[in-house]
Design an enzyme around this catalytic site. Structure first.
Site, PDB file in Angstrom:
ATOM      1  N   GLY A  14       0.780  -1.229   0.000  1.00 44.96           N
ATOM      2  CA  GLY A  14       0.000   0.000   0.000  1.00 44.96           C
ATOM      3  C   GLY A  14       0.813   1.281   0.000  1.00 44.96           C
ATOM      4  N   LYS A  17       3.285   1.519  -5.145  1.00 49.10           N
ATOM      5  CA  LYS A  17       4.187   0.935  -6.159  1.00 49.10           C
ATOM      6  C   LYS A  17       3.623   1.057  -7.566  1.00 49.10           C
ATOM      7  CE  LYS A  17       4.504  -3.232  -4.551  1.00 49.10           C
ATOM      8  NZ  LYS A  17       3.613  -3.030  -3.399  1.00 49.10           N
ATOM      9  N   LYS A  39       2.982  -7.226 -13.808  1.00 50.76           N
ATOM     10  CA  LYS A  39       2.762  -7.532 -12.397  1.00 50.76           C
ATOM     11  C   LYS A  39       2.491  -9.027 -12.356  1.00 50.76           C
ATOM     12  CE  LYS A  39      -0.003  -6.071  -8.396  1.00 50.76           C
ATOM     13  NZ  LYS A  39       1.031  -5.368  -7.603  1.00 50.76           N
ATOM     14  N   GLY A 119       6.480  -5.948  -8.013  1.00 51.31           N
ATOM     15  CA  GLY A 119       6.270  -7.011  -7.045  1.00 51.31           C
ATOM     16  C   GLY A 119       4.952  -6.854  -6.315  1.00 51.31           C
ATOM     17  N   ALA A 120       4.825  -7.585  -5.213  1.00 55.10           N
ATOM     18  CA  ALA A 120       3.626  -7.514  -4.371  1.00 55.10           C
ATOM     19  C   ALA A 120       4.078  -7.233  -2.947  1.00 55.10           C
ATOM     20  CB  ALA A 120       2.846  -8.825  -4.437  1.00 55.10           C
ATOM     21  N   ASN A 178       7.132   8.843  -2.031  1.00 53.40           N
ATOM     22  CA  ASN A 178       5.737   8.997  -2.431  1.00 53.40           C
ATOM     23  C   ASN A 178       4.913   9.485  -1.248  1.00 53.40           C
ATOM     24  OD1 ASN A 178       3.452   8.688  -4.207  1.00 53.40           O
ATOM     25  ND2 ASN A 178       2.911   6.857  -3.052  1.00 53.40           N
ATOM     26  N   ARG A 179       4.128  10.525  -1.460  1.00 54.33           N
ATOM     27  CA  ARG A 179       3.247  11.001  -0.396  1.00 54.33           C
ATOM     28  C   ARG A 179       1.950  10.194  -0.435  1.00 54.33           C
ATOM     29  NH1 ARG A 179       5.324  16.182  -2.237  1.00 54.33           N
ATOM     30  NH2 ARG A 179       6.716  17.057  -0.647  1.00 54.33           N
TER      31      ARG A 179
END
EC number: 6.3.3.3
Length: 230
Positions: A14, A17, A39, A119-120, A178-179
């Site tokens: 979360g 990405k 993905k 990725g995950a 990342n905000r």
């Protein structure tokens, strides 16, 4: 054949990405680069007349410049929105690093300037009882792009993730801050300064929070030149 291939991971799940990956694809396209993305494993897929579809994979498809079928972008689609190894077990499927390596090598054979493999979750997310997702980029010796969300605790999470990536023998090609929400974290600039000084990898940009995220707008905050050097 893909000239440059990178694995995109995050400090956690979360962290953005997919949107960061899409922004990188848009930034590369603005430089005239041909781009592909995949993905390999996606949980949390929706049932559609065409089969299971994942929102993240669809975002990547829209952002990349070269056309691909959905099954090439997301070859393993799982319905439950839970950890991939649990979702696969519930679906009666087995996910292995070797299988994912095969999917990635197939796309690496297609002509492009840049291939991103998202990725995950984070670096040590399990694929099965024996392997984590990290086994796939390690097998491919694929440099890594790290997504760091600007929130409390991100320094510790970023340092530990970079340490693990390098211990596995891979290079951190760059990282993106990342905000994750509209609020600016306390002491954000001090946090950024620390990360810049201690991650020992290029900071490719700091992405703003947008209520309606748009990869083309986010791309203007990125410098992706480091991905095409050497």
């Amino acid at each position: 054949m893909a000239r440059k291939s990178y694995f995109v991971t995050g400090t956690d799940t979360g962290v953005g990405k997919t949107m960061v990956s899409a922004a990188i694809l848009e930034a590369a396209a603005s430089l005239g680069k041909r781009t592909l993305a995949m993905k390999p494993v996606a949980s949390g897929c929706d049932e559609t007349p065409e089969g299971l579809r994942n929102e993240d994979a669809l975002i990547l498809m829209k952002a990349m410049s070269e056309p691909l079928g959905y099954d090439q972008v997301n070859p393993i689609a799982l319905k439950p929105a839970i950890a991939p190894h649990v979702a696969a077990a519930q679906a009666g499927r087995t996910v292995t690093a070797q299988r994912l390596v095969g999917f990635c090598r197939g796309l690496q054979m297609r002509p492009s300037d840049l291939l991103l493999v998202e990725g995950a979750g984070g670096w040590r997310v399990p694929l099965n009882d024996r392997e984590t997702y990290a086994a796939m980029p390690v097998a491919l010796q694929m440099p890594v792009i790290l997504v760091v969300p600007l929130k409390l605790g991100c320094i510790n999470h970023a340092l530990l993730t970079v340490e693990a990536i390098r211990r596995d023998g891979l290079t951190v090609a760059g990282w993106v801050a990342n905000r994750p929400g509209p609020e600016i974290m306390t002491c954000e600039q001090e946090t950024l300064d620390y990360l810049v000084n201690h991650l020992a990898a290029p900071c490719m940009g700091v992405l703003p929070w947008l209520e309606h995220a748009d990869p083309q707008i986010l791309a203007t905050s990125l410098n992706v030149n480091c991905l095409f050097e050497n």
